[in-house]
Design an enzyme around this catalytic site. Sequence first.
Site, short mmCIF file in Angstrom:
data_model
loop_
_atom_site.label_atom_id
_atom_site.label_comp_id
_atom_site.label_asym_id
_atom_site.label_seq_id
_atom_site.Cartn_x
_atom_site.Cartn_y
_atom_site.Cartn_z
N GLU A 82 0.86 -1.20 0.00
CA GLU A 82 0.00 0.00 0.00
C GLU A 82 0.88 1.24 0.00
O GLU A 82 0.72 2.16 0.80
CB GLU A 82 -0.91 -0.02 1.23
CG GLU A 82 -1.72 -1.30 1.34
CD GLU A 82 -2.54 -1.43 2.61
OE1 GLU A 82 -2.12 -0.87 3.64
OE2 GLU A 82 -3.59 -2.09 2.58
N CYS A 109 -10.48 0.17 8.01
CA CYS A 109 -9.81 1.43 8.31
C CYS A 109 -10.46 2.63 7.63
O CYS A 109 -10.65 3.66 8.25
CB CYS A 109 -8.33 1.35 7.97
SG CYS A 109 -7.96 1.07 6.24
#
Length: 646
Positions: free
Chosen positions: A315, A410
């Site tokens: 990521e 998240c």
Amino acid sequence: MIGGIKVEKATIRANVNDRFWKRYIDVVRNEVVPYQWEALNDRIPDAEPSHAIKNFRIAAGESDGEFYGMVFQDSDVAKWLEAVAYLLEEKRDSELEALADDVIELLGRAQQPDGYLNTYYTVKEPGKRWTNLRDNHELYCAGHLIEAAVAYFQATGKRRFLDIMCKYADYIGTVFGRGEGQIPGYDGHQEIELALLKLYEATGNENYLKLSQYFIDQRGQQPHYFDQEKEARGETKPFWYDGGYRYHQAHIPVREQKQAVGHAVRALYMYTAMAGLAAKTGDESLKQACQTLWENVTKRQMYITGGVGSSAFGESFTFDFDLPNDTVYAETCASIALVFWARRMLELEMDGKYADVMERALYNGTISGMDLDGKRFFYVNSLEVWPKACERHDKRHVKPVRQKWFSCACCPPNLARLIASIGHYIYSQTSDALFVHLYVGSNIQTEIGGRSVEIVQETNYPWDGTVRLTVSAESAQEFTLGLRIPGWCRGAEVTINGENVDIAPLTKKGYAYIRRVWRQGDEMVLHFSMPVERIKAHPQVRVNAGKVALQRGPIVYCLEEVDNGPNLANLFLPRDAQLEAHFEPDLLEGVVVITGTAERVDESAWNDELYRPIEPRTYQVPFRAIPYYAWCNRGEGEMTVWVNEK
Ligand SMILES: [Zn+2]
């Protein structure tokens, strides 16, 4: 507990009544926050259980069972509480407040006698606290709880949550440091640093500032703490990402970092803390590091949407100009973090380039993470989607449509807290100046030079570049209003009480400084011309060679299959195409669309051949572009931001 409390406001907050943002706040209030509450309590059928509240009950000794979920599951509760705090700040709601108070009491009961508060280690691995800072997010969870506690205190004036978290922070302060018997470590996922800074701002307790500084200064120093910790755990394998610690931005000390690397959210949370610390302490080397990293991110590694982190692997950031549109990561949380960072950079230096990026991320890459009714979410914010191609192994992370709720939750609560707190991003204040960073319908009440001043903003931004600012001062009063002139705007006009003001000589680094004696009812009208702009990427961004993106004001546009048919790669925008913009009130909650005539290559000329020498025949087609953030609200289909130019 904290003594000698000194309450400082970290930001000044405007009440938002904007057509655009108030709708989003209401979606968060009426849809996202209630839904998340159900999710945190495992009451959503067909969704993976969260177990987050249950984990706290088990930790408090009030329920049987095992810890379940991610090591950072506690942070979901924290982000929910933080979003609730901002909603209460916007509008008191006794039912919601009572619910939050109950959760806060639960946190208090789950807190260990020494102040420690983490359900994973309390329930699942007691006795192993702080043994894997690199991977297990202990300080990250603490940071989110601290942020929530500060927000809740500022919203409600209630001390309970703040006291719980001060006790935890005080305990953390005894555990970590360079002293005898202390752990010379820091978290694998930065967050505690920016949270401690907020705790310092809320309490005035310098221990929190120093602890935040310690975590920043210690990061990446040799001997490397993650190596020492790994050895103590008996691990021998190198870290999966690169063998070193670029993933955590712990490969070298922070002041030596010139390029954004590794996990994007971690990086940007760290830069946010660095900028805030530099602003508070006047640390020049930290300031320079922030500026260098800012230039790298925003001029080399950022998508036109304000998305960051171009690789799904880790990521993470990759390298300069590597901005693929289809295999992109651009996590919603990373764009949110970019907003946080920009806000802190504005404290360091009043320069419109920071607010420009903040605005870019706010109107594009953050809210694209949620559908218009707040029910579904993107983690990855792609700039080009061909749904069929999402079946490819290397594009599995790119979802063609938004998803309900993820086990790693998240982004949705992060977006909820950002939207609910949008009123904190509009203004900032120095001793005798008030700066307007964002043009959002709102009103603000503040004190300048000891006297109260109210400013009302009325605008139909981002669809219209006219903004009316009405100043109401208690009595005639001299101060400076710093008006941001958006970087995208090539023609700005300002009038005060109907008279033109030449802002050119008053403008410095993106802000027009208007100093005068303001009187009751002074009215300022700002006109930002908002033509449709054809935007080209730097020639080094290889994937965008020969392509153009459309932007109007702060809004980046995209083309969807539902408006333009399949195979958007076979659509060409002539250089001389007339581009019209008009408002469609019934489309996508009301948006300005861009229309015109494009060209397509006649596919039938290929018959069934795959390759052929041919001068392609083209035909004209009408096209319609919609705001990028609003894509994928009309079913699954192709989408592209960058369009071929002819
Ligand atoms: Zn996220």
